[in-house]
Structures are given as C-alpha cells and as structure tokens.
Design an enzyme around this catalytic site. Structure first.
Site: not given
Length: 447
Positions: A151, A211, A254-255, A263, A331
């Site tokens: 996914e 990822n 984006h800092a 994930c 998380r």
C-alpha cells in the site's frame, strides 16, 4: 469479485471500504470483536477524513460487512488480502512478522484451494515466499497463489490515494495471481492509473525503497534548512528552486521538525536491517535515521533560544501533537520528543491538537491539555506550532498577544512570515529562514 480483508485497522479498513466502493463484495475480518461491533454500528476506530461516509454507504449497499470469524469471512473469497500490522520488533528494529505468519497458518486451515492470497502489509523481502511455504506446510492440498501488493496510502489523504493512485505495484509469480489482481483493480483503468507487475520480491522491496527515499528527501531539506539559517538564505525559496526541476520535484521538500508517523521511522529502520542481513548496507538511510533522531530534540533548543536560552519555569504552549495534519496518529511524532526535551529542561507544557488529544493523554504525562490555541496560550512565554493543522493557519494574533505573557511564536512548520508577525508585535522564529538580517561583515568574512 468476492474479497476478504484480513485486518481492519488503517490499511485494511481503508482498502476494504474503497474496494467495496468500486463494486466488489468485501468482508473485513478482525480478531478484535469490540472493533467489529463498533464498525457494524457505524463507529470508525480511526481518524481519516471521509472514511465514515464511504463505510456507511457500502454497508448500506450490502457490499461491505464485518466479522470476527475467519472461516466465515473467507468462505466465498476469490481474493484474500492480508493487511495486519508489522510493527518494529523490539530490540533489533526488524519488522515483526508474527501477525502475518499467524494469519498464514490460520488461513491454511480455512481457505478455499484455489484462492489468491495477497500480502498488503509492509513486509521484508521474501515474505511472500515464506507465507507460501507456511500455507503448503500446514495444508499440502492447497493450490493457492500468493501475491504482494504493497500500500501507498498517506494518512489524511488515504481515500484519494487509493482511488487515484500514482501507481499500483503488484508482485506475482504466476498468471493466476496476475489475472486476479488485474480484475481487482480493473475499476481504476479508466483513471489510467499505472499498474506495474513485478516479481514478489521486487514489489516487497519497492515499498521500503519508496518510503526510505521520501524520508531521505525530508531529512535533506531539513539539513539545508539549518545551513540557510546560518547563511542568511530562505529554505522555502531553496525548496521551490530545486523542486521546479522535474527530476527532483516539489513534494516532501518542506522543512520542519523531522519525519514521524507509522511508516517512515519503522520502514527506514527495517530496510537498514534487511540490507544488513543481505550484507548490502544502506549508508544513506542509516544517516537519514540518525539525523532525524537528533533533529527532534534539537527543536527544543530552538524554542529555548527564543525565550533567552533558559526554559526553567517557562510555560511553553504547543500547537499540535500528531505527526501530520488530518490524522489522530501520534506514533513517532516529533512532538513527543520535543515535549520530553522541554520537560527535561524544566519547562511547563501546555498542549492542544484538533484530533490527537485522546492519544496524547495516554502517551504524555506532566502536560496541561487545553481545548483551543487561545486557552493554552494564556500566560505562556512562547507559542509553538508543531503540526500544521489548518486551524492554526489563521490565528488571531491580537487575541494571542493579549493573553500571552510574552508575544513570541516559534513556527516549526513555516506557516507564517516574519514580517506579518512583526506587525502584530510578535517575536518570530521559523525553520530555515534567518530570524534577523545577516550582517554584511559576516558575509564579507565568508567570502
């Protein structure tokens, strides 16, 4: 098609509801009977915008149902998706495969002989092979086909991601699995969503690689942001400048205070362990993880600097605890490490989040929780934007200045501009943008 979804948490529930919305008949199976009863009553156990309506519509249409009985759930299934959790294993960072392996053992006893079983969970390379081995060991008469279909859902945008995906990765080792997954995703052909068929091991690794690359991209721009602050540059303009190059792209530049969530932290660590097992170390990913871990607590030093360097007996009001907007997931959220570091330095913490308060109350102690930005800002020495929720994008600074002890904003998501806050009489500190003009003498010395 008749589809069974094993696991009714985030991935399983979103995927099952969306597949039902395509017109398939879907049964979601979960061992948590309380969760099943809640779903049957229309109560959604996760926060995901729009999911409650998709579930309700498909339950009403008779295409989506829920059961705690595995045998009942898979009795008519043509395709079974396994979408159980694979958390980091305590102690070594490997993905914990116990839930996937348990599902395989249980399926071996109840699955129809020619069913296609699809691993939707994020799993290490070779898991599909292991699942196939478990199935055949426990039931040698099976002729099941095992496939991998990772996914790529973003929390807060999961329904749109499922229905309009950038790509669909399907790992198969036989024609039966390929045909079944082609039929499952046939409704997306009108959207011209690319379906990439690969080997199972390739599909499994693709998920981790994707990822890890995005986490590395986030970490890269954060390190550039640190340099920008010292050199007098603007990281947002740098990000735009490099993002306009279509070889790089603007997303994930984006800092901020570092990546978090369910994930990136888990998958980067797991990929490092997988690579070590294959004696092919991932040095870039190892550095990414190390930089991200130190960045979170470094944010507390930026907050301390904004109030003069000493946080003892200072009141810090934090806006946002979830790792990103439009989710209740905390998380590995950067806010958790920031809170701990601020408490270690002696600060008093107040906290507000639009969706993450229940989770925060179970995970954080010694914090005062409030019901709005203005409630927690009352008497605060500094207000800190940690998560860029939309309701934090148009704060009433006139009111905030009246209730705060000191008008000071630390913006860890670059929601505002320094000149706008200056007009309201606020001292303003952001990420990757100079908090003051760089002296000419400094520039000349650097040259």
């Amino acid at each position: 098609m008749n589809i069974a979804m094993i696991g009714s948490s985030y991935v399983g529930l979103v995927s099952g509801a969306c597949l039902a919305d395509f017109g398939h008949r879907v049964v979601c199976v979960d061992k948590d009977q309380a969760k099943i009863e809640a779903l049957r009553q229309g109560r959604i156990p996760i926060y995901e915008p729009g999911l409650d309506q998709v579930v309700a519509d498909n339950v009403k249409a008779g295409r989506l149902s829920f059961t705690g009985d595995l045998k009942e759930g898979v009795a008519q299934a043509d395709v079974i998706f396994v979408a159980v959790g694979t958390p980091s294993r305590r102690g070594d960072g490997h993905a914990d495969m116990s839930f996937v392996e348990a599902a395989a053992r249980e399926l071996a006893e109840v699955v129809r002989p020619e069913t296609v079983i699809v691993i939707k969970s994020t799993v290490p390379v070779g898991t599909s092979d292991k699942v196939e081995h478990i199935l055949l060991t426990h039931n040698p008469t099976l002729e099941v086909s095992v496939a991998s279909n990772p996914e790529f859902l973003r929390e807060g945008s999961a329904i749109a991601d499922f229905k309009r995906p950038d790509r669909i990765i399907v790992g198969v080792n036989d024609e039966r699995g390929r045909a079944a997954l082609s039929e499952v995703y046939r409704p997306l052909y009108l959207n011209r969503s690319p379906v990439l068929f690969t080997s199972r091991r390739t599909a499994e690794l693709t998920k981790y690689a994707a990822n890890a690359f995005l986490a590395m991209k986030v970490t890269f721009i954060n390190e550039i942001a640190d340099l920008c602050e010292k050199a007098g540059a603007d990281v947002q303009d740098v990000a735009r400048g490099i993002g306009l190059d279509n070889r790089i792209g603007a997303k994930f530049l984006h800092a901020g205070p570092g990546y978090g969530g369910s994930c990136f932290p888990k998958d980067t660590t797991a990929l490092i362990r997988i690579a070590q097992d294959f004696e092919s170390p991932m040095r870039l990913i190892e550095a990414t993880v190390a930089v991200n871990e130190t960045r979170r607590r470094a944010m507390s030093r930026k907050i301390a600097a904004a109030v003069g360097g000493d946080l003892r007996d200072r009141t810090v009001a934090l806006l946002g605890v979830t790792f990103k907007p439009n989710t209740d997931d905390i998380r590995e959220a950067p806010a958790l490490a920031i809170v701990q570091a601020l408490q270690d330095a002696g600060a008093q913490i107040r906290l507000y989040d639009p969706a993450g308060m229940d989770a925060a109350r179970t995970a954080i102690t010694g914090v005062t929780f409030g019901n709005s930005p203005y409630e927690i800002a009352e008497g605060a020495d500094v207000l800190v934007i940690v998560t860029e929720w939309e309701e934090f994008r148009a704060l009433d600074f006139k009111t905030l200045k009246q209730v705060m002890k000191s008008p000071c904003l630390v913006d860890l998501r670059n929601v505002y501009r320094r000149e706008d806050l200056a007009r309201h009489g606020f001292r303003y500190f952001s990420i990757g943008r100079p908090d003051h003009d760089i002296p000419l003498s400094f520039i000349e010395a650097a040259e």
